[in-house]
Each structure stands twice: as structure tokens, then as C-alpha cells.
Scaffold this motif. Structure first.
Motif, short mmCIF file in Angstrom:
data_model
loop_
_atom_site.label_atom_id
_atom_site.label_comp_id
_atom_site.label_asym_id
_atom_site.label_seq_id
_atom_site.Cartn_x
_atom_site.Cartn_y
_atom_site.Cartn_z
N ALA A 119 0.84 -1.20 0.00
CA ALA A 119 0.00 0.00 0.00
C ALA A 119 0.87 1.24 0.00
N VAL A 120 0.26 2.39 -0.31
CA VAL A 120 0.92 3.68 -0.18
C VAL A 120 0.00 4.65 0.52
N VAL A 121 0.59 5.56 1.29
CA VAL A 121 -0.12 6.67 1.92
C VAL A 121 0.46 7.96 1.37
N LEU A 122 -0.42 8.86 0.95
CA LEU A 122 -0.02 10.16 0.39
C LEU A 122 -0.70 11.27 1.19
N LEU B 295 -9.88 3.33 -3.77
CA LEU B 295 -10.05 1.92 -4.14
C LEU B 295 -9.78 1.75 -5.63
N HIS B 296 -8.74 1.00 -5.95
CA HIS B 296 -8.36 0.86 -7.36
C HIS B 296 -9.35 0.00 -8.13
N ASP B 297 -9.27 0.10 -9.45
CA ASP B 297 -10.20 -0.60 -10.34
C ASP B 297 -9.75 -2.03 -10.64
N HIS B 298 -10.56 -2.72 -11.42
CA HIS B 298 -10.24 -4.05 -11.93
C HIS B 298 -9.54 -3.91 -13.27
N GLY B 299 -10.27 -3.46 -14.29
CA GLY B 299 -9.68 -3.14 -15.58
C GLY B 299 -9.10 -4.31 -16.34
N GLY B 300 -9.45 -5.56 -15.93
CA GLY B 300 -8.86 -6.71 -16.59
C GLY B 300 -7.37 -6.83 -16.35
N LYS C 74 -0.94 0.93 -8.04
CA LYS C 74 -0.25 1.74 -9.05
C LYS C 74 -1.20 2.26 -10.14
N LYS C 75 -2.41 1.74 -10.20
CA LYS C 75 -3.37 2.22 -11.18
C LYS C 75 -3.84 3.64 -10.88
N LEU D 49 -5.01 6.74 1.30
CA LEU D 49 -4.45 5.39 1.37
C LEU D 49 -4.94 4.59 0.18
N VAL D 50 -4.01 3.94 -0.52
CA VAL D 50 -4.36 3.01 -1.62
C VAL D 50 -3.66 1.69 -1.34
N HIS D 51 -4.43 0.60 -1.33
CA HIS D 51 -3.84 -0.72 -1.07
C HIS D 51 -4.24 -1.69 -2.16
N ASP D 52 -3.43 -2.73 -2.32
CA ASP D 52 -3.75 -3.77 -3.30
C ASP D 52 -4.91 -4.61 -2.79
N ALA D 53 -5.91 -4.79 -3.64
CA ALA D 53 -7.06 -5.61 -3.28
C ALA D 53 -6.74 -7.09 -3.41
#
Length: 382
Positions: free
Chosen positions: A90-93, A108-113, A120-121, A158-162
């Protein structure tokens, strides 16, 4: 009969859903406006029962790998362990040099296939950007890393990998050869390997969903459990005001917003982007365009998909729709918008719901980001 994915069975499937409010819909005349809180509590119990959320532990203990300043932001690159699977990255900005408790957003990041990438999206912590991520950002986000843009406005983001993405993805070496069909990880982060992995991951979704059912849980349940852990960590930080936390995201991030914001009152403000329609839309026309990560078996007779998000009423809620979004039909997006407006109006909080329709395909572009960021500013900024 209009053509549909189920052919001659389509009208029968639609009849199972019916035209009126679902059994536990707040729009149902059986529920009086004065009974809002008992309805929310009882209906959330039903959703939880069907979602079968697994135990993902308490507040994660995050370990900071790197701390530095980038492009006017203080950055923390970190990871935490859950009771199962590989560590979550994860990252905190936040604005460089900011002090005190700030409002915060769980991005919350997307799926996007594309399961090879996660946080990182939507976030960037260096000048180097993978070509696949640059193209992804240009197509869906107007060329911006929106988590960075929001942080610059005074938020801790905060963004984390799902679950099943990036650091949490299924590793090829951990599955039998007959499942990976000879695919090997040879040149990490080469475009060829990433595209090959994403093809594998797309095909693996059916296996994952069936296996989760067999284990006594659901994909939405696992998503929710892990997003709650990220939310718990964010709320525990000394630089965050726990009463001013929002969440939002596009597509798969919008899906996760529906489940998290609809079931967790720690989310004071929510923005769902490009992921709002009805069960009928999925059943008859659009399930083929979507991931297994959406479905909660047994829920549709009790509650339509938009009304999962409606469980957060009267808390501020923004939903953004793309009129030419190929993932949904426009009539059902509009019907979903009407459902949510009726729920908030009945609760006497119509000013706290906004549904906005934008021209164009599936995206969260700059005009949409401007509205979303203004929504967060209005309700939890300061």
C-alpha cells in the motif's frame, strides 16, 4: 421479447426480480421513514449473512518500507500481513509538511482486466511509470494519478492492493501446471509477461469464485473483509481524523465502494464511479461484461444492487455514471439512480445523494474528478 443473454428464459428470470421494490428495500411501503435505523441494522445483517465475510483479523500492523517526499507529497510505501495470503502492499499520500489530523480517503483501485497491478493504477510515487500503467491512466483517468491529486487538496489518501491483485495476486508457481497451462513467470514486469498473466488471471476468476463458494465465503465477502482492514488501519493513524474518512473509486473500485460504504458507518462520505446499475441489468444484458467479484447469491429478492449502497443513508453519497458505458445499459443506470434518490428522499436526506450522468465511455476523467473531489471537500474536508 427483446433479445437477452438468457434467450427464452429471460422473461422468467426478470419475473423473479419483479418490478416493485425488493423485500427489504427501504422503498417498500412496509418500512416507515421513522424506522430508518431498525431497517438499516436488520438489512445489513441479512447482507452480511449472505456475503459470508471471512475473518481477516483486526487492525493491521503496517510496516513502512520507505518514507520520502515526491512532487509536493509526503509518501509512505508500506505493507501489512493478513491471516492468509502474501503481504498487502500500500501507499499513503498527504501534503508535504502537513501536521495535525487531516480528513482521509481510502482510494479503491479498479479491476480493468489487469490483476498484475493494484495501487499503481491510481497513485504514483516516482517519475518512472510502467507503460501499461501510463496507458491505463490515460484511458480511464484523464492522464492523472487521482490519488495524488486528491492528496494535494489536503487529504491523507491510502491506496492498497485488493485481494487477488498485484501483491495479493495468485502466483503462478503456487498453482498446478494444469491450471497455469504451461505459463511461467520469466521476465518480471515485461509487457509480454504482464499481458500473459492477466489472461491467466481472467480465466482463473471462475475457479477462484467456485473455490470461495466451496470454502464458505464469497468474493465480495473477501473484498469487504480486506477493505475493512485497510479502513481500520487508516482510521488508526495519528494524522487522520477518524470522523472524516471517505472512500471512492472507478469500476471495481466503485464496486468495492458499494459494499464498504454501504455496510460500514466509518465511511462518512462515498463516491462510486462507473459501477452502478441493477440486478436486472446484470441478469439479462451485462453479466458477461463483469467479474465474479460482484455477485452475492440469494440477495436480489431481498435487495437490489443500488440499495446496498443505499444502506448508508443518510450519509453523503455521490454516484457518477457514464452515459456510453458499455458495462451497463443506460435505462438500468437511470433506474438505479432513481432507486437511490427515492431511498434518500424517503429518509429526509435528499440533499445528501447526488447522481450525475456524464457523456462518454467507462472512465473517471478530470471533470468527474473535479466533482468528486469537491464532494469530499464539502462533506469531510476543512
Amino acid at each position: 421479447m427483446e433479445p437477452n443473454m438468457l434467450g427464452a428464459y429471460g422473461p422468467w428470470a426478470a419475473s423473479l426480480l419483479g418490478e416493485g421494490p425488493a423485500r427489504l428495500s427501504f422503498r417498500n411501503p412496509d418500512f416507515a421513514p421513522a424506522g430508518l435505523e431498525p431497517w438499516r441494522l436488520g438489512t445489513r445483517r441479512r447482507v452480511a449473512e449472505l456475503m459470508m465475510e471471512p475473518d481477516a483479523g483486526g487492525v493491521p500492523r503496517a510496516e513502512i518500507q520507505h518514507r520520502f517526499e515526491y512532487d509536493g507529497l509526503d509518501v509512505e510505501h508500506l505493507h501489512w500481513e493478513l491471516p492468509y495470503g502474501p503481504p498487502t502492499e500500500a501507499v499513503v499520500l498527504k501534503p508535504a509538511g502537513a501536521t495535525g489530523r487531516l480528513p482521509a480517503v481510502l482510494a479503491l483501485h479498479d479491476h480493468g482486466g489487469n490483476k498484475y497491478f493494484g495501487w499503481k493504477k491510481v497513485a504514483q510515487i516516482g517519475d518512472e511509470l510502467h507503460p501499461i500503467m501510463r496507458a491505463h491512466r490515460d484511458e480511464y483517468y484523464g492522464g492523472l494519478s487521482w490519488a495524488n491529486e486528491l492528496a494535494r487538496r489536503g487529504f491523507v489518501v491510502l491506496v492498497h492492493d485488493a485481494f487477488a491483485f498485484a501483491s495479493r495476486r495468485i502466483r503462478l508457481a503456487d498453482v498446478p501446471e494444469r491450471i497455469r497451462d504451461g505459463l511461467e513467470e520469466v521476465r518480471p514486469e515485461s509487457e509480454e509477461e504482464i499481458r500473459a498473466y492477466n489472461r491467466f488471471a481472467g480465466q482463473h476468476e471462475s475457479i477462484m469464485a467456485k473455490s470461495l463458494f466451496c470454502a464458505g465465503t464469497t468474493w465480495p465477502g473477501v473484498f469487504l473483509a480486506e477493505d475493512r482492514r485497510a479502513l481500520a488501519y487508516l482510521a488508526s493513524r495519528e494524522d487522520v481524523d477518524p470522523d472524516r474518512i471517505g472512500c471512492g473509486g472507478l469500476s471495481g473500485g466503485g464496486l468495492r465502494t458499494v459494499y464498504l460504504a454501504g455496510t460500514d458507518d466509518r465511511i462518512a462520505c462515498a463516491c462510486c464511479v462507473g459501477m452502478m446499475s441493477t440486478w436486472r441489468d446484470y441478469a439479462l444484458d451485462k453479466s458477461f461484461t463483469h467479474t465474479w467479484m460482484i455477485y452475492i447469491p440469494g440477495l436480489p429478492p431481498d435487495l437490489d444492487y443500488p440499495e446496498i449502497l443505499g444502506l448508508r443513508v443518510p450519509r453523503p453519497t455521490l454516484v457518477q455514471y457514464d452515459e456510453e458505458d458499455s458495462l451497463f445499459t443506460l435505462p438500468e443506470m437511470k433506474r438505479a439512480d432513481t432507486m437511490l434518490a427515492e431511498v434518500f428522499d424517503k429518509a429526509g436526506s435528499g440533499d445528501r445523494y447526488r447522481g450525475t450522468f456524464y457523456p462518454g465511455p467507462h472512465k473517471f476523467d478530470r471533470p468527474m474528478q473535479d466533482e468528486a473531489f469537491g464532494w469530499f471537500d464539502r462533506w469531510i474536508g476543512g
